[in-house]
Scaffold this active site. Sequence first.
Site, PDB file in Angstrom:
ATOM      1  N   ARG A 224       0.622  -1.274   0.122  1.00 45.26           N
ATOM      2  CA  ARG A 224       0.104   0.059  -0.025  1.00 45.26           C
ATOM      3  C   ARG A 224       0.713   1.423  -0.045  1.00 45.26           C
ATOM      4  O   ARG A 224       1.825   1.359   0.626  1.00 45.26           O
ATOM      5  CB  ARG A 224      -0.758   0.239   1.138  1.00 45.26           C
ATOM      6  CG  ARG A 224      -2.050  -1.111   1.335  1.00 45.26           C
ATOM      7  CD  ARG A 224      -3.028  -0.612   0.177  1.00 45.26           C
ATOM      8  NE  ARG A 224      -4.006  -1.493   0.199  1.00 45.26           N
ATOM      9  CZ  ARG A 224      -3.960  -2.509  -0.875  1.00 45.26           C
ATOM     10  NH1 ARG A 224      -3.195  -2.547  -1.649  1.00 45.26           N
ATOM     11  NH2 ARG A 224      -5.369  -3.425  -0.898  1.00 45.26           N
ATOM     12  N   HIS A 272      -0.685   0.119 -10.006  1.00 44.56           N
ATOM     13  CA  HIS A 272      -1.470  -1.062  -9.227  1.00 44.56           C
ATOM     14  C   HIS A 272      -1.756  -2.341 -10.306  1.00 44.56           C
ATOM     15  O   HIS A 272      -2.812  -2.623 -10.442  1.00 44.56           O
ATOM     16  CB  HIS A 272      -2.645  -0.454  -8.587  1.00 44.56           C
ATOM     17  CG  HIS A 272      -3.141  -1.172  -7.362  1.00 44.56           C
ATOM     18  ND1 HIS A 272      -3.078  -0.615  -6.173  1.00 44.56           N
ATOM     19  CD2 HIS A 272      -2.950  -2.635  -7.189  1.00 44.56           C
ATOM     20  CE1 HIS A 272      -3.678  -1.602  -5.450  1.00 44.56           C
ATOM     21  NE2 HIS A 272      -3.314  -2.792  -5.761  1.00 44.56           N
TER      22      HIS A 272
HETATM   23  C1  OXD Z   1      -4.453  -5.351  -3.632  1.00 43.13           C
HETATM   24  C2  OXD Z   1      -4.920  -6.341  -4.682  1.00 43.13           C
HETATM   25  O1  OXD Z   1      -4.964  -5.902  -2.264  1.00 43.13           O
HETATM   26  O2  OXD Z   1      -4.677  -5.700  -5.856  1.00 43.13           O
HETATM   27  O3  OXD Z   1      -3.728  -4.581  -3.735  1.00 43.13           O
HETATM   28  O4  OXD Z   1      -5.456  -7.246  -4.590  1.00 43.13           O
END
Ligand code: OXD
Length: 305
Positions: A224, A272
């Site tokens: 995160r 991400h």
């Molecule tokens: C997370 C995912 O938790 O992408 O970041 O699953």
Amino acid sequence: MSRHHVVGVAFQAADLRRGWVEQLEGRLEDCEVVDAWEVDPSSVEVLVVGNPPGASLADFGCVDFIQSTWAGVDRVIEDAPSVPIARMVAPRLTTLMREFVLAAVLMVHRSLPAYRRSQTEEVWRPRSVAAANERPVGVLGFGELGRPCSLALAEFGFDVVAWARRPHRAEIPVLTGRDGWNELLGRSRIVVNLLPLTDETRGILDGTAFARMPRGSSLVNVARGAHVVDSDLIDALDSGQLSDAILDVFAEEPLPPGHPFWRHHRVTVLPHVAAPSDPADLAPHVATNIELFLAGEIPRFLVSG
Ligand code: OXD
């Protein structure tokens, strides 16, 4: 006669809500799978969400169980602290994360970001090379993702040590506590963050942590963004204390325009993508867990409630 249940999917994007409804419909007996944005929230008993959830969970006061399609559930817990929440653990997600971590660590290990910088300056400059077993790597977290990623790195030959909240019996050293934290940071040329985001871990990767790492080390963050104090990371990169940061996660996503990470020559920004959740792949896992819950059994990978 068995009771009819309403399972709502609540993602921000309409096509994702549609995709999940399509994938879950027909997999759940005695359930109606609905777009949670299109029904009376008080009719929904089970919610399927991402992290952050795509709706205010306060509106879904009658929900009895939340299944996340993401591995990390920090934002869901924040929104619905008293509801049982299950996070997503699934073989393909683990494989994707293992691949990504291996790729990112290899990229830094073989100085690819540094060669990219040399290329922009049109400089031909070979760098010294180390083999994987000569490269100490530290993995923060030894859970469902931390363990397989650590072991994959170790199998590849890296000199891996992990850090976890509690002791683990494992094929590699798993350090714990403040002393273990300091030891891991003090030895690691590449640190990979796979910790859950909690009150204890928010901002844990700060100037003090970076100062403990050997000069010229690198950070890979796939957990995160809020684990990192952004301004401290930029200072550490600018001063040469850290050499490179490979960042797949950010305190605010999408990373806002103008954020200094976008243009920093020592930062690789990724949107991400380390282990994206695919409805077609994950629907069977979601359905199995919802069925466990509806049958009065304990769902798998429950984190709270
Ligand atoms: C997370 C995912 O938790 O992408 O970041 O699953």
